[in-house]
Design a protein around this motif. Structure first.
Motif, PDB file in Angstrom:
ATOM      1  N   ARG A  71       2.765 -39.792  16.012  1.00  0.00           N
ATOM      2  CA  ARG A  71       4.157 -40.217  16.114  1.00  0.00           C
ATOM      3  C   ARG A  71       4.403 -41.410  15.183  1.00  0.00           C
ATOM      4  O   ARG A  71       3.615 -42.357  15.148  1.00  0.00           O
ATOM      5  CB  ARG A  71       4.445 -40.594  17.571  1.00  0.00           C
ATOM      6  N   GLU A  99      17.379 -36.727  24.711  1.00  0.00           N
ATOM      7  CA  GLU A  99      17.817 -36.534  23.331  1.00  0.00           C
ATOM      8  C   GLU A  99      18.615 -35.240  23.207  1.00  0.00           C
ATOM      9  O   GLU A  99      18.377 -34.278  23.934  1.00  0.00           O
ATOM     10  CB  GLU A  99      16.618 -36.479  22.367  1.00  0.00           C
ATOM     11  N   TRP A 114      13.922 -44.584  17.258  1.00  0.00           N
ATOM     12  CA  TRP A 114      13.665 -43.156  17.052  1.00  0.00           C
ATOM     13  C   TRP A 114      12.323 -43.018  16.349  1.00  0.00           C
ATOM     14  O   TRP A 114      12.045 -43.738  15.378  1.00  0.00           O
ATOM     15  CB  TRP A 114      14.755 -42.518  16.210  1.00  0.00           C
ATOM     16  N   TYR A 115      11.527 -42.091  16.836  1.00  0.00           N
ATOM     17  CA  TYR A 115      10.255 -41.745  16.227  1.00  0.00           C
ATOM     18  C   TYR A 115      10.272 -40.260  15.889  1.00  0.00           C
ATOM     19  O   TYR A 115      11.040 -39.486  16.475  1.00  0.00           O
ATOM     20  CB  TYR A 115       9.100 -42.007  17.193  1.00  0.00           C
ATOM     21  N   LEU A 116       9.420 -39.872  14.976  1.00  0.00           N
ATOM     22  CA  LEU A 116       9.236 -38.458  14.703  1.00  0.00           C
ATOM     23  C   LEU A 116       7.748 -38.111  14.797  1.00  0.00           C
ATOM     24  O   LEU A 116       6.881 -38.981  14.611  1.00  0.00           O
ATOM     25  CB  LEU A 116       9.800 -38.063  13.342  1.00  0.00           C
ATOM     26  N   TYR A 174      11.839 -35.237  17.099  1.00  0.00           N
ATOM     27  CA  TYR A 174      12.333 -36.607  17.113  1.00  0.00           C
ATOM     28  C   TYR A 174      12.431 -37.105  18.551  1.00  0.00           C
ATOM     29  O   TYR A 174      13.012 -36.429  19.407  1.00  0.00           O
ATOM     30  CB  TYR A 174      13.691 -36.688  16.415  1.00  0.00           C
ATOM     31  N   TYR A 175      11.853 -38.282  18.781  1.00  0.00           N
ATOM     32  CA  TYR A 175      11.798 -38.867  20.113  1.00  0.00           C
ATOM     33  C   TYR A 175      12.575 -40.170  20.167  1.00  0.00           C
ATOM     34  O   TYR A 175      12.508 -40.999  19.256  1.00  0.00           O
ATOM     35  CB  TYR A 175      10.353 -39.167  20.504  1.00  0.00           C
ATOM     36  N   VAL A 223      10.787 -44.049  12.905  1.00  0.00           N
ATOM     37  CA  VAL A 223      11.828 -43.693  11.930  1.00  0.00           C
ATOM     38  C   VAL A 223      12.801 -44.856  11.767  1.00  0.00           C
ATOM     39  O   VAL A 223      13.083 -45.295  10.652  1.00  0.00           O
ATOM     40  CB  VAL A 223      12.601 -42.445  12.387  1.00  0.00           C
ATOM     41  N   ASP A 278      11.438 -34.006   6.515  1.00  0.00           N
ATOM     42  CA  ASP A 278      12.008 -34.616   7.717  1.00  0.00           C
ATOM     43  C   ASP A 278      11.807 -33.725   8.942  1.00  0.00           C
ATOM     44  O   ASP A 278      12.099 -34.143  10.066  1.00  0.00           O
ATOM     45  CB  ASP A 278      13.500 -34.874   7.539  1.00  0.00           C
TER      46      ASP A 278
END
Length: 116
Positions: A44, A5, A35-37, A94-95, A47, A90
Motif C-alpha cells: 500500500r 469509499e 488516500w492510499y493505493l 484505492y483506500y 497517494v 494508476d
C-alpha cells in the motif's frame, strides 16, 4: 468507526474519476485523512493526504502531483480524491485512511482500472 469509499470504476487513459470516502464513528475534523493505493502484487502506497482540519495542508505522491486533488468537507464528513489525466499505472485499489488520536482506520477500498 466506518470508512466507506465510492466512485471507483473503469476509465480510459487521460480520463477522470472522483472518489469519495464517507466517515462515521469518530471526530472527523480532528483526523488527518489520506488516500492510499495498492496495485496488484505490491504494498500500500500513500497517494495524497490532507492533514489540517481546514484542508489547507495537503501532500501528494510525486507520481500524482498536478493530476490528483484531495479535499475534505467536515460538515459532510467526507474526503474526496479527484483524479485527472489518469494513466494505466494508476490502476489499483484505492483506500481511504483516517489517522488521529483515537487510532488508524481503513476503508474497504474501491477499484480503479485505467485501460485502453
Amino acid at each position: 468507526v466506518q470508512l466507506v469509499e465510492s466512485g471507483g470504476g473503469l476509465v480510459q487513459p487521460g480520463g477522470s474519476l472522483g472518489l469519495s470516502c464517507a466517515a462515521s464513528g469518530f471526530t472527523f475534523s480532528s483526523y488527518a485523512m489520506s488516500w492510499y493505493l495498492q496495485a496488484p502484487g505490491k504494498g500500500r502506497e500513500l497517494v495524497a493526504a490532507i492533514t489540517s482540519a481546514d484542508g489547507s495542508t495537503t501532500n501528494y505522491a510525486d507520481a500524482v502531483k498536478g493530476r490528483f486533488t484531495i479535499s475534505r468537507d467536515n460538515a459532510k464528513r467526507k474526503v474526496y480524491l479527484q483524479m485527472n489525466s489518469l494513466k494505466a499505472e494508476d490502476t489499483a485499489v484505492y483506500y481511504c485512511n483516517a489517522r488521529g488520536w483515537g487510532g488508524d482506520y481503513w476503508g474497504q477500498g474501491t477499484q480503479v482500472t485505467v485501460f485502453s
